[in-house]
Design a protein around this motif. Structure first.
Motif, PDB file in Angstrom:
ATOM      1  N   LEU A  80       0.820  -1.214   0.000  1.00 32.94           N
ATOM      2  CA  LEU A  80       0.000   0.000   0.000  1.00 32.94           C
ATOM      3  C   LEU A  80       0.850   1.259   0.000  1.00 32.94           C
ATOM      4  CD1 LEU A  80      -2.225  -2.097   0.819  1.00 32.94           C
ATOM      5  CD2 LEU A  80      -3.273  -0.217   2.087  1.00 32.94           C
ATOM      6  N   LEU A  81       1.806   1.325   0.905  1.00 30.78           N
ATOM      7  CA  LEU A  81       2.625   2.531   0.986  1.00 30.78           C
ATOM      8  C   LEU A  81       3.518   2.653  -0.234  1.00 30.78           C
ATOM      9  CD1 LEU A  81       3.612   2.507   4.768  1.00 30.78           C
ATOM     10  CD2 LEU A  81       1.832   3.858   3.641  1.00 30.78           C
ATOM     11  N   ALA A  82       4.051   1.523  -0.697  1.00 32.70           N
ATOM     12  CA  ALA A  82       4.918   1.549  -1.881  1.00 32.70           C
ATOM     13  C   ALA A  82       4.176   2.092  -3.092  1.00 32.70           C
ATOM     14  CB  ALA A  82       5.458   0.150  -2.165  1.00 32.70           C
ATOM     15  N   CYS A  83       2.915   1.746  -3.229  1.00 34.99           N
ATOM     16  CA  CYS A  83       2.138   2.195  -4.392  1.00 34.99           C
ATOM     17  C   CYS A  83       1.551   3.585  -4.186  1.00 34.99           C
ATOM     18  CB  CYS A  83       1.023   1.195  -4.690  1.00 34.99           C
ATOM     19  SG  CYS A  83       1.617  -0.395  -5.320  1.00 34.99           S
ATOM     20  N   ALA A  84       1.078   3.874  -2.991  1.00 34.05           N
ATOM     21  CA  ALA A  84       0.476   5.193  -2.736  1.00 34.05           C
ATOM     22  C   ALA A  84       1.480   6.311  -2.966  1.00 34.05           C
ATOM     23  CB  ALA A  84      -0.078   5.261  -1.323  1.00 34.05           C
ATOM     24  N   TYR A  85       2.755   6.066  -2.639  1.00 34.13           N
ATOM     25  CA  TYR A  85       3.783   7.100  -2.773  1.00 34.13           C
ATOM     26  C   TYR A  85       4.895   6.670  -3.736  1.00 34.13           C
ATOM     27  CZ  TYR A  85       1.506   8.499   1.622  1.00 34.13           C
ATOM     28  OH  TYR A  85       0.595   8.841   2.577  1.00 34.13           O
ATOM     29  N   PHE A 128      -5.650  15.551  -6.957  1.00 31.15           N
ATOM     30  CA  PHE A 128      -5.825  14.459  -6.008  1.00 31.15           C
ATOM     31  C   PHE A 128      -7.110  14.635  -5.208  1.00 31.15           C
ATOM     32  CE2 PHE A 128      -4.387  11.708  -2.411  1.00 31.15           C
ATOM     33  CZ  PHE A 128      -4.067  10.592  -3.160  1.00 31.15           C
ATOM     34  N   GLU A 129      -7.460  15.870  -4.887  1.00 27.34           N
ATOM     35  CA  GLU A 129      -8.738  16.133  -4.219  1.00 27.34           C
ATOM     36  C   GLU A 129      -9.908  15.799  -5.139  1.00 27.34           C
ATOM     37  OE1 GLU A 129      -9.592  17.206  -1.011  1.00 27.34           O
ATOM     38  OE2 GLU A 129      -7.534  16.527  -0.707  1.00 27.34           O
ATOM     39  N   THR A 130      -9.748  16.079  -6.424  1.00 20.71           N
ATOM     40  CA  THR A 130     -10.782  15.690  -7.394  1.00 20.71           C
ATOM     41  C   THR A 130     -10.922  14.172  -7.441  1.00 20.71           C
ATOM     42  OG1 THR A 130     -10.382  17.657  -8.750  1.00 20.71           O
ATOM     43  CG2 THR A 130     -11.456  15.797  -9.826  1.00 20.71           C
ATOM     44  N   ALA A 131      -9.798  13.475  -7.373  1.00 25.53           N
ATOM     45  CA  ALA A 131      -9.831  12.008  -7.399  1.00 25.53           C
ATOM     46  C   ALA A 131     -10.654  11.454  -6.248  1.00 25.53           C
ATOM     47  CB  ALA A 131      -8.407  11.463  -7.348  1.00 25.53           C
ATOM     48  N   LYS A 132     -10.649  12.158  -5.120  1.00 25.08           N
ATOM     49  CA  LYS A 132     -11.417  11.715  -3.956  1.00 25.08           C
ATOM     50  C   LYS A 132     -12.906  11.579  -4.279  1.00 25.08           C
ATOM     51  CE  LYS A 132     -10.364  13.677  -0.027  1.00 25.08           C
ATOM     52  NZ  LYS A 132     -10.299  14.643   1.114  1.00 25.08           N
ATOM     53  N   ALA A 172     -12.364   8.826   1.089  1.00 25.23           N
ATOM     54  CA  ALA A 172     -13.561   9.667   1.124  1.00 25.23           C
ATOM     55  C   ALA A 172     -13.754  10.237   2.535  1.00 25.23           C
ATOM     56  CB  ALA A 172     -14.775   8.854   0.707  1.00 25.23           C
ATOM     57  N   ASP A 173     -14.491  11.328   2.620  1.00 22.60           N
ATOM     58  CA  ASP A 173     -14.747  11.967   3.914  1.00 22.60           C
ATOM     59  C   ASP A 173     -15.525  11.054   4.858  1.00 22.60           C
ATOM     60  OD1 ASP A 173     -13.443  14.254   3.042  1.00 22.60           O
ATOM     61  OD2 ASP A 173     -15.291  15.196   2.310  1.00 22.60           O
ATOM     62  N   THR A 180      -1.443   3.658   8.599  1.00 19.43           N
ATOM     63  CA  THR A 180      -0.525   4.764   8.309  1.00 19.43           C
ATOM     64  C   THR A 180      -1.130   5.722   7.299  1.00 19.43           C
ATOM     65  OG1 THR A 180       1.394   3.367   8.775  1.00 19.43           O
ATOM     66  CG2 THR A 180       1.772   5.349   7.456  1.00 19.43           C
ATOM     67  N   LEU A 181      -1.749   5.181   6.256  1.00 16.41           N
ATOM     68  CA  LEU A 181      -2.401   6.039   5.260  1.00 16.41           C
ATOM     69  C   LEU A 181      -3.568   6.800   5.869  1.00 16.41           C
ATOM     70  CD1 LEU A 181      -2.562   3.975   1.928  1.00 16.41           C
ATOM     71  CD2 LEU A 181      -1.239   6.031   2.382  1.00 16.41           C
ATOM     72  N   LEU A 182      -4.324   6.142   6.732  1.00 15.70           N
ATOM     73  CA  LEU A 182      -5.465   6.806   7.369  1.00 15.70           C
ATOM     74  C   LEU A 182      -5.015   7.991   8.214  1.00 15.70           C
ATOM     75  CD1 LEU A 182      -7.532   3.659   8.471  1.00 15.70           C
ATOM     76  CD2 LEU A 182      -8.194   5.327   6.735  1.00 15.70           C
ATOM     77  N   VAL A 183      -3.906   7.819   8.913  1.00 16.84           N
ATOM     78  CA  VAL A 183      -3.396   8.893   9.764  1.00 16.84           C
ATOM     79  C   VAL A 183      -2.752   9.984   8.931  1.00 16.84           C
ATOM     80  CG1 VAL A 183      -1.725   9.455  11.576  1.00 16.84           C
ATOM     81  CG2 VAL A 183      -3.114   7.373  11.753  1.00 16.84           C
ATOM     82  N   ASN A 184      -1.894   9.574   7.979  1.00 16.20           N
ATOM     83  CA  ASN A 184      -1.126  10.567   7.213  1.00 16.20           C
ATOM     84  C   ASN A 184      -1.983  11.338   6.227  1.00 16.20           C
ATOM     85  OD1 ASN A 184       1.126   9.730   8.550  1.00 16.20           O
ATOM     86  ND2 ASN A 184       2.093   8.730   6.813  1.00 16.20           N
ATOM     87  N   ASP A 185      -2.824  10.625   5.489  1.00 15.36           N
ATOM     88  CA  ASP A 185      -3.585  11.279   4.425  1.00 15.36           C
ATOM     89  C   ASP A 185      -5.050  11.477   4.786  1.00 15.36           C
ATOM     90  OD1 ASP A 185      -2.446  11.858   1.534  1.00 15.36           O
ATOM     91  OD2 ASP A 185      -1.220  10.301   2.431  1.00 15.36           O
ATOM     92  N   GLY A 186      -5.574  10.620   5.635  1.00 14.88           N
ATOM     93  CA  GLY A 186      -6.964  10.786   6.051  1.00 14.88           C
ATOM     94  C   GLY A 186      -7.120  11.734   7.214  1.00 14.88           C
TER      95      GLY A 186
END
Length: 611
Positions: free
Chosen positions: A336-341, A478-482, A536-537, A562-568
């Motif tokens: 997940l982290l490898a692909c997200a970033y 990226f916000e549009t992608a959401k 999503a929100d 980690t993604l939830l904390v960092n990006d969410g």
């Protein structure tokens, strides 16, 4: 000791040696049960070498249709002396052991709390066949015949499968029929049949289909409009590219000229493969590559180019155990982290999380729309458990009236009319600029595709304001992608719940059963399945509505958390990790045990009641 008794609800596990030909026989067993109308979920757990190491094939039989691993084994079919002791320990108290009794074993090799069922399989094979390979191959069919008697499995369904498999190959059909009845007849004459666990015809399969995720994703790529696949072989994704090739030969050939309307290229390595796919995307084709974690590592530089130059491409990551070579034939959710970033610098990528073959089909097709709409790489995050195992799932559906979303494409007509074309110019605030296909106009609409910094008109620039302007626009995109990625799905508890749970992908089938078991223990959990990143929100709202939320995932480092904390931007104090990463698919029993322990530790007793 009371033997286990159950109808259409048990787990059979086959312990074999890789290269013995057992996998096809064990799959035959699973498919025959399915033909009886009983839901079944098989999983092949195999080593990464070609031959000689232990392999297991686990079959979950469940009337309710649970598709995840339960945990524990009710009947162990032990065909590998090397793993005997460990296999024996997996059997539930009151369970059954079926083994080859050709060589006597001391009492110390057995358990007093299970039923041992010996059958001289090697003796039968040696007396029937002279060829060593035939002895090995037909031994598998003989034990399937014995199991048909022991479990009340309708042997006629197996015969039908033989007839379909060997249509036009009668020379192979009759020997398999003979081996099947050798085993069945011996069991009926010498063993107690049926066991306490057995099968009964049902009608609980419905219209569901039996498919694997790699084939489903390949078909989704075809329906999603992909015409270019560039890949390099890597377990467990190779069968995806091979399936795409097979579908293209049927569906991507011009009926009049006979010419192929697709290109499938096996690059010399992963870096070349993603480069080819990106080049095809730049040229206007819908293109993808299929790989796994090590391939993502090698592709990272080119992924960064596609992100920064804004070229659509789809990457299907069939995840496996890592790091390095890791466990090539085991499953994990570890990329997940490898692909997200992926790539160096400030990059963020769109991720999609299918839960089963049906969603592999649907989300892979959707990924091509998203890649072109957003002009960016899009990752479909499947894994070995989904990709290489067959599973009951909803039939695939497609709307033939659907039109592909090609995104913002500047046309010849608009250029001719004098439209202001800035390749990296955001004219409406969604962060997505217009692009042109090569050759759109002889004198207008051209631009220089580069991986270096540029201004809004694709002119080389290292000016700080130009760079910041570009990077901020990419964040707006990226916000549009959401708003475009699939929304999370809520599974509310039947009663008010203090606890929440977030999960995704191949954890889904085990999670479904775990939620039911927990509710039976009066532990009620609201669950939310994540299907896309950026988040999503609704995820923030879900976490805020619970004191504690379990995050269930199959990796060591809590990558989703980690993604939830960092990006969410989610408060980490509310999140409790439930992590499973031994390479086998997560079980319902593991989830139940972990949540039960944490829930018990967080029970709040009112002061008045305590006093």
């Amino acid at each position: 000791m009371t033997p286990i008794t159950a109808i259409n609800d048990f787990v059979v596990k086959f312990a074999n040696v890789n290269g013995s030909g057992s996998a096809s026989a064990n799959e035959l067993f699973a498919r025959a049960i399915l033909r009886m109308g009983v839901p079944v979920s098989p999983r092949n757990i195999f080593p990464s070498n070609i031959q000689g190491l232990p392999t297991w094939y686990e079959v979950r039989v469940n009337e309710k249709g649970y598709q995840g691993r339960r945990g524990g084994v009710d009947l162990m079919v032990s065909m590998n002396p090397q793993t005997w002791d460990n296999d024996l320990r997996e059997i539930e108290t009151g369970g059954y052991l079926f083994y080859d009794s050709s060589k006597p074993l001391p009492p110390s090799k057995f358990r007093s709390d299970i039923t041992a069922i010996g059958m001289p399989l090697t003796e039968i094979c040696n007396a029937t066949y002279s060829d060593p390979r035939q002895r090995q191959l037909f031994k598998n069919i003989i034990y399937i015949g014995a199991l048909s008697a022991l479990l009340d499995l309708d042997h006629k369904e197996i015969e039908k499968l033989f007839t379909e498999q060997y249509k036009g190959k009668e020379a192979l059909l009759q020997p398999n029929m003979k081996a099947l009845h050798l085993g069945r007849d011996y069991a009926l004459q010498h063993l107690t049949c049926p066991l306490g666990i057995r099968l009964q015809r049902s009608n609980n399969v419905g219209d569901r289909i039996f498919a694997d995720g790699n084939s489903a994703a390949a078909l989704g790529a075809v329906y999603g409009g992909a015409s270019v696949c560039a890949w390099y072989p890597i377990t467990p994704s190779s069968s995806l590219a091979e399936a795409f090739m097979g579908y293209c030969k049927k569906l991507r050939v011009d009926s009049e000229s006979g010419k192929n309307k697709y290109a499938i290229v096996q690059g010399e390595d992963e870096l070349a493969s993603i480069g080819i796919a990106i080049g095809a995307g730049w040229n206007g084709a819908r293109a993808f590559t299929a790989t796994s974690g090590p391939g993502i590592s090698l592709m990272s530089e080119f992924i960064g180019l596609a992100y920064f130059a804004e070229i659509p491409v789809v990457l299907i990551d069939v995840q496996r155990g890592g790091p390095s070579t890791g466990m090539p034939t085991r499953t994990q959710q570890s990329d997940l982290l490898a692909c997200a970033y992926a790539s160096h610098g400030d990059t963020k990528h769109v991720l999609l999380f299918p839960e089963d073959p049906t969603e592999c089909f649907e989300l892979t097709a959707q990924a091509f729309d998203l890649a072109e709409r957003l002009q960016t790489p899009v990752f479909v995050m499947t894994d070995l458990d989904i990709g290489m195992n067959t599973r009951l799932c909803r039939p695939f559906a497609w709307d033939d009236s659907k039109e592909y979303d090609r995104g913002k494409v500047m046309t010849y007509e608009r250029l001719e009319a004098g439209a202001d074309f800035g390749r990296y110019h955001d004219i409406d605030g969604d962060g997505i600029p217009f692009r042109t296909y090569p050759g759109t106009h002889p004198t207008k609409g051209g631009y220089f595709t580069r991986g270096t910094t540029k201004n809004r008109y694709a002119q080389y620039s290292e000016a700080g304001p130009d760079y910041v302007d570009n990077m901020q626009r990419l964040m707006r995109k990226f916000e549009t992608a959401k708003t475009l990625v699939p929304k999370p799905l809520l599974y509310p508890a039947e009663k008010p719940a203090r606890f929440g749970a977030i999960f995704y992908g191949s954890t889904s089938p085990a999670m479904e059963e775990a939620l039911d078991v927990l509710a039976g223990r009066d532990i009620h959990v609201n669950a939310l399945r994540v299907r896309g990143f950026p988040f999503a929100d609704e995820l923030n709202d879900f976490v805020r509505s619970h004191p504690w939320v379990f995050v269930i995932e199959q990796n060591r480092d809590a990558q989703l958390k980690t993604l939830l904390v960092n990006d969410g931007k989610i408060n980490p104090s509310r999140l409790i990790s439930v992590l499973h990463y031994d390479g086998t698919p997560i079980t319902a029993r593991f989830i139940v045990d972990q949540i039960s322990q944490h829930a018990g530790a967080r029970n709040i007793v009112p002061l008045k009641k305590a006093s």
